[in-house]
Write an enzyme that holds these catalytic residues in place. Structure first.
Site, PDB file in Angstrom:
ATOM      1  N   LEU A 145      37.194  37.635  35.330  1.00 26.61           N
ATOM      2  CA  LEU A 145      36.796  37.039  36.601  1.00 26.61           C
ATOM      3  C   LEU A 145      36.679  38.158  37.622  1.00 26.61           C
ATOM      4  CD1 LEU A 145      38.918  33.826  37.322  1.00 26.61           C
ATOM      5  CD2 LEU A 145      36.527  33.962  36.632  1.00 26.61           C
ATOM      6  N   ASP A 146      35.766  38.007  38.584  1.00 22.47           N
ATOM      7  CA  ASP A 146      35.705  38.961  39.688  1.00 22.47           C
ATOM      8  C   ASP A 146      37.068  39.055  40.358  1.00 22.47           C
ATOM      9  OD1 ASP A 146      33.014  39.325  39.260  1.00 22.47           O
ATOM     10  OD2 ASP A 146      32.378  37.989  40.878  1.00 22.47           O
ATOM     11  N   ARG A 147      37.365  40.208  40.907  1.00 22.96           N
ATOM     12  CA  ARG A 147      38.644  40.413  41.595  1.00 22.96           C
ATOM     13  C   ARG A 147      38.829  39.412  42.731  1.00 22.96           C
ATOM     14  NH1 ARG A 147      40.684  43.332  45.991  1.00 22.96           N
ATOM     15  NH2 ARG A 147      38.569  43.899  46.625  1.00 22.96           N
ATOM     16  N   THR A 149      37.629  36.378  42.960  1.00 24.17           N
ATOM     17  CA  THR A 149      37.622  34.984  42.507  1.00 24.17           C
ATOM     18  C   THR A 149      38.977  34.621  41.913  1.00 24.17           C
ATOM     19  OG1 THR A 149      35.261  35.149  41.991  1.00 24.17           O
ATOM     20  CG2 THR A 149      36.463  33.325  40.992  1.00 24.17           C
TER      21      THR A 149
END
Length: 316
Positions: A145-147, A149
């Site tokens: 996951l994106d940092r 998110t």
């Protein structure tokens, strides 16, 4: 087809949940000694750093013994060392374990915590923290996951099974649902499926939509809206997994996700340790058939999005 021989295991233990760096000397080159090659290869470390590491015995061979700086260059030789880790501001939010068995660990990741080590985020990542906290040094990430998110991330306990779980995501055999808080637009007809071609270039922070065959598909639905705040709570179901796909598609619809520092415009970077106004995007659900055990899994995040539940606190 000839099978590739796997590299030998690291003779060095992890440090703070981070593996030692493994270097394999090239098959040919002009170097007479191991020191000459590593000095050139690690030139970005600064003058004298490699010499100091050799003097301290920090480079080791497959047997775990220090490699002498004047050791003859041997093509194909493996060398391990621990890199100097940067100072990082701790991410002050809990990493909740949702499920754990002999094969997988599913966690509910907070905003601002990277999934895996990358760039300036090394020990302050979900992977490094879980390895330390759970005592699972061989834990690996099945996806990321994106940092910025929050939400559900799947990790694998056994390295030999990691490929099977990664294949679930590569083959789109995982149902993923996200929630987002963004402006409400009464003129935006929902639900709808957004299709476009997204390009993410190396070294460029934001992805962009370009002409061409669509490679990104997202189902967008409105779950609820608040007329008093002009906000909507949205369900996002990605059919593909392009970088920043949900953020790009919501911005393209004219309702960019609250707290997004990249879309529609790239904002100035915030200081390290500024954990205000997190991106209002949450990986709410993961569902899949376990490729190892055959079990049906369905996991849901217990987190909520602050701009929806306590807007004044989020916006303060």
């Amino acid at each position: 087809m000839r099978r590739r021989t796997p590299p030998p295991p690291s003779p060095l233990p992890q440090r703070d949940g981070i593996d030692a760096v493994r270097v394999r000397l090239p098959a040919d080159g002009p170097w007479a000694t191991v020191r000459e090659h590593l000095t050139e290869r690690l030139s970005g470390a600064g003058a004298g750093v490699v010499d100091g590491m050799f003097d301290a015995g920090l480079f080791v061979g497959v047997d775990g013994r220090p490699v002498a700086g004047d050791a003859p260059y041997e093509p194909g030789m493996f060398v391990w060392f621990h890199r100097e880790l940067p100072a990082e501001v701790p991410v002050p939010f809990p990493l909740e374990v949702v499920h754990r068995d002999d094969h997988i660990v599913v966690v509910d990741k907070p905003h601002f915590l990277a999934t895996t080590p990358r760039g300036g985020h090394i020990t302050q990542t979900a992977l490094a923290r879980l390895r330390r906290e759970l005592g699972l040094p061989r834990l690996g990430a099945a996806h990321r996951l994106d940092r910025l998110t929050a939400g559900l991330v799947l990790f694998t306990v056994r390295p030999e099974e990691r490929g099977a779980y990664q294949g679930l995501f590569a083959d789109r055999r995982v149902r993923k649902e996200y929630e987002a808080v963004a402006p409400y637009d009464a003129a935006l007809a929902l639900p709808r499926t957004v299709r476009s071609r997204i390009l993410k270039e190396r070294g460029v922070l934001a992805a962009r939509e370009i002409d061409g065959e669509p490679n990104a598909v997202t189902r967008v639905e409105l779950l609820a809206h608040r007329p008093d705040r002009g906000l909507g709570r949205y369900l996002l179901v990605p059919g593909t997994g392009q970088t920043h796909q949900l953020r790009v598609h919501m911005s393209a619809l004219g309702v960019p996700i609250l707290g997004d520092p990249l879309y529609p415009e790239v904002a100035a970077p915030v200081p390290a340790g500024d954990f205000r106004r997190p991106l209002q995007l949450l990986a709410r659900e993961l569902a899949f058939t376990d490729p190892v055990t055959g079990r049906e899994h369905r996991f849901r995040s217990g987190r909520s999005l602050a701009a929806w539940t306590a807007y004044e606190d989020w916006a303060a």
